[in-house]
Each structure stands twice: as C-alpha cells, then as structure tokens.
Design a protein around this motif. Structure first.
Motif, PDB file in Angstrom:
ATOM      1  N   VAL A 120      34.422  35.695  33.063  1.00 63.22           N
ATOM      2  CA  VAL A 120      34.089  36.072  34.441  1.00 63.22           C
ATOM      3  C   VAL A 120      33.728  34.832  35.247  1.00 63.22           C
ATOM      4  O   VAL A 120      34.093  34.715  36.428  1.00 63.22           O
ATOM      5  CB  VAL A 120      32.946  37.118  34.461  1.00 63.22           C
ATOM      6  N   ALA A 145      36.954  33.194  36.121  1.00 56.66           N
ATOM      7  CA  ALA A 145      37.630  33.996  37.142  1.00 56.66           C
ATOM      8  C   ALA A 145      36.961  33.845  38.499  1.00 56.66           C
ATOM      9  O   ALA A 145      37.639  33.858  39.539  1.00 56.66           O
ATOM     10  CB  ALA A 145      37.653  35.458  36.721  1.00 56.66           C
ATOM     11  N   SER A 146      35.627  33.680  38.508  1.00 59.92           N
ATOM     12  CA  SER A 146      34.917  33.566  39.782  1.00 59.92           C
ATOM     13  C   SER A 146      35.277  32.287  40.533  1.00 59.92           C
ATOM     14  O   SER A 146      35.051  32.198  41.732  1.00 59.92           O
ATOM     15  CB  SER A 146      33.410  33.632  39.561  1.00 59.92           C
ATOM     16  N   PHE A 171      38.251  31.405  41.071  1.00 58.90           N
ATOM     17  CA  PHE A 171      39.506  31.662  41.762  1.00 58.90           C
ATOM     18  C   PHE A 171      39.466  32.878  42.678  1.00 58.90           C
ATOM     19  O   PHE A 171      40.371  33.075  43.478  1.00 58.90           O
ATOM     20  CB  PHE A 171      40.637  31.840  40.735  1.00 58.90           C
ATOM     21  N   ILE A 172      38.450  33.710  42.572  1.00 56.40           N
ATOM     22  CA  ILE A 172      38.346  34.910  43.402  1.00 56.40           C
ATOM     23  C   ILE A 172      37.827  34.513  44.779  1.00 56.40           C
ATOM     24  O   ILE A 172      36.813  33.821  44.894  1.00 56.40           O
ATOM     25  CB  ILE A 172      37.397  35.938  42.759  1.00 56.40           C
ATOM     26  N   PRO A 173      38.508  34.949  45.850  1.00 59.47           N
ATOM     27  CA  PRO A 173      38.010  34.627  47.194  1.00 59.47           C
ATOM     28  C   PRO A 173      36.707  35.386  47.479  1.00 59.47           C
ATOM     29  O   PRO A 173      36.582  36.561  47.177  1.00 59.47           O
ATOM     30  CB  PRO A 173      39.137  35.088  48.119  1.00 59.47           C
ATOM     31  N   LEU A 174      35.765  34.687  48.067  1.00 59.36           N
ATOM     32  CA  LEU A 174      34.457  35.276  48.372  1.00 59.36           C
ATOM     33  C   LEU A 174      34.172  35.290  49.869  1.00 59.36           C
ATOM     34  O   LEU A 174      33.017  35.284  50.284  1.00 59.36           O
ATOM     35  CB  LEU A 174      33.356  34.491  47.648  1.00 59.36           C
ATOM     36  N   ASP A 175      35.197  35.301  50.675  1.00 59.42           N
ATOM     37  CA  ASP A 175      35.016  35.257  52.123  1.00 59.42           C
ATOM     38  C   ASP A 175      34.305  36.502  52.619  1.00 59.42           C
ATOM     39  O   ASP A 175      34.645  37.625  52.274  1.00 59.42           O
ATOM     40  CB  ASP A 175      36.373  35.133  52.828  1.00 59.42           C
ATOM     41  N   ARG A 210      30.142  30.771  46.573  1.00 58.25           N
ATOM     42  CA  ARG A 210      30.722  30.456  45.272  1.00 58.25           C
ATOM     43  C   ARG A 210      29.706  29.725  44.393  1.00 58.25           C
ATOM     44  O   ARG A 210      29.588  29.997  43.207  1.00 58.25           O
ATOM     45  CB  ARG A 210      31.983  29.615  45.433  1.00 58.25           C
TER      46      ARG A 210
END
Length: 187
Positions: free
Chosen positions: A48, A51-52, A54-58, A74
């Motif tokens: 996780v 993965a975090s 690369f995950i967008p957090l906008d 992030r």
C-alpha cells in the motif's frame, strides 16, 4: 493429622514449562502464527505504501476531531504508512528472535549463548520501536494541533520498564549459560 486443602481424589494439573508438549511449545506455536500474520500485515502495508506513491491525491481531505478538514498530502500518507509498516516490521523482528528462544525452550535447553544475543536484540528493537512511536506521535501532534496531544514522558514508563526487563533477562540467561558451561567442564 494433616489438613487437606483439596479433596483427596482431585489433583492439580502438572504443566511442564520446558520440553515437547509443554507450555513453551504451546507458546512457540502461538508465536509462529503471530509471526506469519505480522509478516502478512507488514507486506500488505509495504504494498500500500508503494501504491500510495502513484495514486493521485488531488483535492483529498481528512476530517479530524471537531469536523476540521485537513488536506491529505502525499508526504502525510507516506509518513503514516511508513511509520505503521516500520512499527509492524519491528515486531516481526522481535517475534523472529522470540521464536528462536522458544525453540530452545521447547528442546529443553534454554541457556544457550545465542539466547543472550537474541534477548539483547529484542531489547534494542523494542527500544527503537518505543522511541519511534514517541517521535511519530510528537510529529503528528504538531501536524494536527488540537486533534492529537503529544505523548508525555510519563507515557514512556511502561515501555522503558519493559526494555529494562528484557535486558535484565538477557543477563540472567548469560549467567545461566555461564553456569552451564562451568558444570559441563566439571568432572
């Protein structure tokens, strides 16, 4: 006439502390299960964490305390997941050493020099985990003032006491190993 405390036909169960079929072998099995589960949890947390990255957090926020909205950054996610993964990873290392110690208890041979080293490693890892939790909670309290309160030094009494107990046990095992060596040399 002697006074009997229990009925004559009732016997207290005798539980062996060492050797096969003992309490230590039961605890060794429990440690094995906990070790596997902690490895799984730590592995999932690391996946996780990766993965975090690369995950967008906008435009994501977190609601804390009194309905206050804080932006989810992030760096906050990576810090949180990394801290939790490190916490569980530290306990994986502790359980690895405890499993090896309990293996020697199950064999009926606890006073081995390796157990002294293992107990010292457990003490060091426990001290590092305790210090890490203290620092992480202090940083999080600063990041979210009013939501989290910083940990006080009185909150460290039990963990520090636990670390000291582990180091004292290591010395007890060291003395036991020394006495065992001496008795083996005695004819």
């Amino acid at each position: 006439m002697p006074i009997q405390i229990r009925p004559p036909g009732l016997k207290a169960p005798s539980l062996k502390a060492l050797g096969p079929g003992s309490v230590s072998s039961l605890l060794k099995t429990a440690l094995d299960v906990a070790y596997i589960l902690l490895w799984l949890v730590t592995g999932i947390l690391l996946l996780v964490l990766i993965a975090s990255l690369f995950i967008p957090l906008d435009n994501l926020t977190v609601t804390v305390g009194d309905e206050r909205q804080l932006p989810l950054t992030r760096s906050l996610v990576v810090f949180g997941l990394g801290s939790v993964a490190a916490y569980f990873g530290g306990f994986v290392l502790i359980l690895r050493n405890l499993r090896k110690i309990f293996r020697t208890l199950t064999l009926g041979d606890p006073f081995q020099p390796d157990n002294v080293r293992r107990l010292r490693q457990v003490g060091v890892i426990l001290a590092v985990v305790t210090g890490g939790v203290f620092i992480a909670q202090m940083l999080m309290a600063r990041a979210a003032p009013g939501v989290l309160s910083p940990q006080g030094f009185s909150d460290l009494l039990t963990p520090v006491f636990s670390v000291l107990v582990v180091f004292v046990l290591a010395e007890v095992f060291r003395e036991g190993a020394r006495l065992r060596r001496e008795s083996e040399l005695t004819i």
